[in-house]
Write a protein that holds these residues in place. Sequence first.
Motif, PDB file in Angstrom:
ATOM      1  N   MET A   1       0.834  -1.188   0.000  1.00  0.00           N
ATOM      2  CA  MET A   1       0.000   0.000   0.000  1.00  0.00           C
ATOM      3  C   MET A   1       0.875   1.247   0.000  1.00  0.00           C
ATOM      4  O   MET A   1       2.022   1.211   0.433  1.00  0.00           O
ATOM      5  N   ILE A   2       0.302   2.343  -0.475  1.00  0.00           N
ATOM      6  CA  ILE A   2       0.978   3.627  -0.497  1.00  0.00           C
ATOM      7  C   ILE A   2       0.322   4.517   0.552  1.00  0.00           C
ATOM      8  O   ILE A   2      -0.897   4.684   0.565  1.00  0.00           O
ATOM      9  N   ILE A   3       1.128   5.072   1.444  1.00  0.00           N
ATOM     10  CA  ILE A   3       0.619   5.844   2.573  1.00  0.00           C
ATOM     11  C   ILE A   3       1.268   7.228   2.572  1.00  0.00           C
ATOM     12  O   ILE A   3       2.498   7.342   2.465  1.00  0.00           O
ATOM     13  N   GLU A   4       0.451   8.260   2.692  1.00  0.00           N
ATOM     14  CA  GLU A   4       0.993   9.608   2.820  1.00  0.00           C
ATOM     15  C   GLU A   4       1.333   9.865   4.291  1.00  0.00           C
ATOM     16  O   GLU A   4       0.594   9.474   5.192  1.00  0.00           O
ATOM     17  N   ILE A   5       2.476  10.521   4.516  1.00  0.00           N
ATOM     18  CA  ILE A   5       2.941  10.782   5.868  1.00  0.00           C
ATOM     19  C   ILE A   5       3.514  12.189   5.947  1.00  0.00           C
ATOM     20  O   ILE A   5       4.213  12.629   5.026  1.00  0.00           O
ATOM     21  N   SER A   6       3.202  12.902   6.999  1.00  0.00           N
ATOM     22  CA  SER A   6       3.745  14.248   7.170  1.00  0.00           C
ATOM     23  C   SER A   6       5.207  14.167   7.591  1.00  0.00           C
ATOM     24  O   SER A   6       5.666  13.143   8.118  1.00  0.00           O
ATOM     25  N   ILE A   7       5.936  15.256   7.397  1.00  0.00           N
ATOM     26  CA  ILE A   7       7.342  15.258   7.792  1.00  0.00           C
ATOM     27  C   ILE A   7       7.451  15.132   9.312  1.00  0.00           C
ATOM     28  O   ILE A   7       8.380  14.493   9.833  1.00  0.00           O
ATOM     29  N   HIS A   8       6.511  15.681  10.034  1.00  0.00           N
ATOM     30  CA  HIS A   8       6.512  15.552  11.496  1.00  0.00           C
ATOM     31  C   HIS A   8       6.375  14.086  11.906  1.00  0.00           C
ATOM     32  O   HIS A   8       7.143  13.590  12.736  1.00  0.00           O
ATOM     33  N   ASP A   9       5.417  13.390  11.313  1.00  0.00           N
ATOM     34  CA  ASP A   9       5.212  11.975  11.652  1.00  0.00           C
ATOM     35  C   ASP A   9       6.397  11.115  11.198  1.00  0.00           C
ATOM     36  O   ASP A   9       6.728  10.120  11.841  1.00  0.00           O
ATOM     37  N   PHE A  10       7.015  11.507  10.095  1.00  0.00           N
ATOM     38  CA  PHE A  10       8.200  10.783   9.622  1.00  0.00           C
ATOM     39  C   PHE A  10       9.284  10.794  10.693  1.00  0.00           C
ATOM     40  O   PHE A  10       9.930   9.774  10.966  1.00  0.00           O
TER      41      PHE A  10
ATOM     42  N   ALA B   1       6.550   6.091  -6.138  1.00  0.00           N
ATOM     43  CA  ALA B   1       5.975   5.207  -5.117  1.00  0.00           C
ATOM     44  C   ALA B   1       5.099   4.133  -5.755  1.00  0.00           C
ATOM     45  O   ALA B   1       5.141   2.954  -5.356  1.00  0.00           O
ATOM     46  N   GLU B   2       4.300   4.505  -6.736  1.00  0.00           N
ATOM     47  CA  GLU B   2       3.437   3.533  -7.427  1.00  0.00           C
ATOM     48  C   GLU B   2       4.275   2.478  -8.140  1.00  0.00           C
ATOM     49  O   GLU B   2       3.944   1.282  -8.133  1.00  0.00           O
ATOM     50  N   HIS B   3       5.375   2.912  -8.740  1.00  0.00           N
ATOM     51  CA  HIS B   3       6.257   1.972  -9.437  1.00  0.00           C
ATOM     52  C   HIS B   3       6.864   0.982  -8.435  1.00  0.00           C
ATOM     53  O   HIS B   3       6.944  -0.232  -8.715  1.00  0.00           O
TER      54      HIS B   3
ATOM     55  N   GLY C   1       6.841  -5.062  -5.915  1.00  0.00           N
ATOM     56  CA  GLY C   1       7.222  -5.835  -4.746  1.00  0.00           C
ATOM     57  C   GLY C   1       7.426  -5.073  -3.456  1.00  0.00           C
ATOM     58  O   GLY C   1       7.688  -5.696  -2.416  1.00  0.00           O
ATOM     59  N   PHE C   2       7.316  -3.762  -3.461  1.00  0.00           N
ATOM     60  CA  PHE C   2       7.436  -2.997  -2.219  1.00  0.00           C
ATOM     61  C   PHE C   2       6.042  -2.871  -1.602  1.00  0.00           C
ATOM     62  O   PHE C   2       5.192  -2.126  -2.097  1.00  0.00           O
ATOM     63  N   ASP C   3       5.799  -3.589  -0.524  1.00  0.00           N
ATOM     64  CA  ASP C   3       4.450  -3.670   0.043  1.00  0.00           C
ATOM     65  C   ASP C   3       4.022  -2.395   0.743  1.00  0.00           C
ATOM     66  O   ASP C   3       2.835  -2.068   0.780  1.00  0.00           O
ATOM     67  N   GLU C   4       4.982  -1.676   1.337  1.00  0.00           N
ATOM     68  CA  GLU C   4       4.635  -0.507   2.147  1.00  0.00           C
ATOM     69  C   GLU C   4       5.516   0.667   1.737  1.00  0.00           C
ATOM     70  O   GLU C   4       6.713   0.697   2.035  1.00  0.00           O
ATOM     71  N   VAL C   5       4.924   1.628   1.037  1.00  0.00           N
ATOM     72  CA  VAL C   5       5.660   2.789   0.541  1.00  0.00           C
ATOM     73  C   VAL C   5       5.003   4.054   1.088  1.00  0.00           C
ATOM     74  O   VAL C   5       3.800   4.266   0.913  1.00  0.00           O
ATOM     75  N   TYR C   6       5.797   4.868   1.749  1.00  0.00           N
ATOM     76  CA  TYR C   6       5.296   6.130   2.315  1.00  0.00           C
ATOM     77  C   TYR C   6       5.724   7.293   1.415  1.00  0.00           C
ATOM     78  O   TYR C   6       6.864   7.330   0.937  1.00  0.00           O
TER      79      TYR C   6
END
Length: 350
Positions: free
Chosen positions: A1-10, A105-107, A112-117
Motif C-alpha cells: 500500500m501507499i501511505i501519505e505521511i507528514s514530515i513531522h510523523d516521519f 511510489a506507485e512503481h 514488490g514494495f508492500d509498504e511505501v510512504y
Amino acid sequence: MIIEISIHDFYCQQHRLPLIDVRSPGEYEKGHLPGATNIALFSNEERAQVGTVYVQQSRDEAVELGYQFVTPKLDWFISESRKVAVNSPVAVHCWRGGMRSHAFAEHLHENGFDEVYVITGGYKAYRNYVLDFFAQPLQLRILGGFTGSGKTLLLKNLQQQGQQVVDLEGLAHHKGSAFGAIGESPQPTVEQFENNLFEAFRQLNLQQPIWLEDESHSIGKVKIPIPLFRQMRQQMVYFIQLSKEQRARHLVGQYTVCETPELAYAINGIAKRLGGQNVKLAHEYLGQQKFYEVALLALQYYDKAYLKGVQNRNPELVCMVPLPDMNHEDNAKTLITLVEKYERNKTHTV
C-alpha cells in the motif's frame, strides 16, 4: 500500500524509515535530508527540458516527455531502491510531494514494495519544518574565547564528560576566520548546513542544556539560522581567558601542517586590518618558518576584533573564566562546575 505521511510523523517514528529522494542531482546537492539516498527520476538536463516544455507548451506534453525519459530507467529504479530498503518499508519524497514522488511510489508498489510512504509537501515541507525548529526556545550554553583558545577541543572534552554539544564549525567545515578553510573539506551549501545542523540538534535532549561555540552569523560561506543566532546572542557567554603566548603556540600546532602558500593567502585576507607593515613582517616570518611570530601578529588583529564584539554585548551576559593552561580535560571540569553553580544561583535569585 501507499501511505501519505507528514514530515513531522516521519521524524516521530520509533524506527526511521529508509528514505529515497527522487529529485534531480542538482536539487539534491543544493540541500537534502541527511541520510536520504538520491535516486533521481530525471537528470539535471532532463528536468530542465521537462520544465521548459511545461512552460512553453503544455502540462500534458511535459508529462509525455517525462515518461520518455523515465521508461528506460524503470528496472534501475527498482534495483537501486532495493539497495536502500531490503525487505522493509520505504519513504519517498520529491520537491512538493507531487507527481514525481507519487509516480515513483506507485512503481515501487507495483514491483514488490508492500509498504511505501510518500512525504506530503516533500522537501519544501521539510525545509519549513527545519526553520520552524530553530524558532523554538532552546537551552543554550555559549562558549567564548579569543582566537587560539582551543574552544573546539574544549567542547569535545565537555562532550566526553556528558555535556550536550553541537560543533558549529565542524558542521560548517570552517574554523570561522580568514584561516578557517585551511585543512577543511569544502563547505556545504547554506541550505545543507541548516539541514545538518537540524539533524545534530534532533539527536539531543532539548529539555537539557546544549553547548555551542560563540560565532558570528557567518561561518565562512554558511550562515547560522537567524532564530538560532538571536537566541545565541541572548544567552550567557562563558569567555575563557588564556595568555596570548599559549594561544599562539596552539595555533602553530594547528596550522603549520598546512602548505605555506595557504597561510600566505590567509594573511593577505586580513591585510587591511592587520596593517601594511605587519603584513610585510608576517610574510617575512612565514618565509623564515617563524610560525610562532606569525601567530602573535595575527592575534593582534583577532583579539581586537573579538574584544570589540564582546564589548558590544550586555556585560551581564559575559562571564570571564580565567584558565591556567590548555589542559582541556581539567578546563572542561572547571567550566561545568562554574556554569552549574551560576545556573543554580540564577534559579534561586529568580
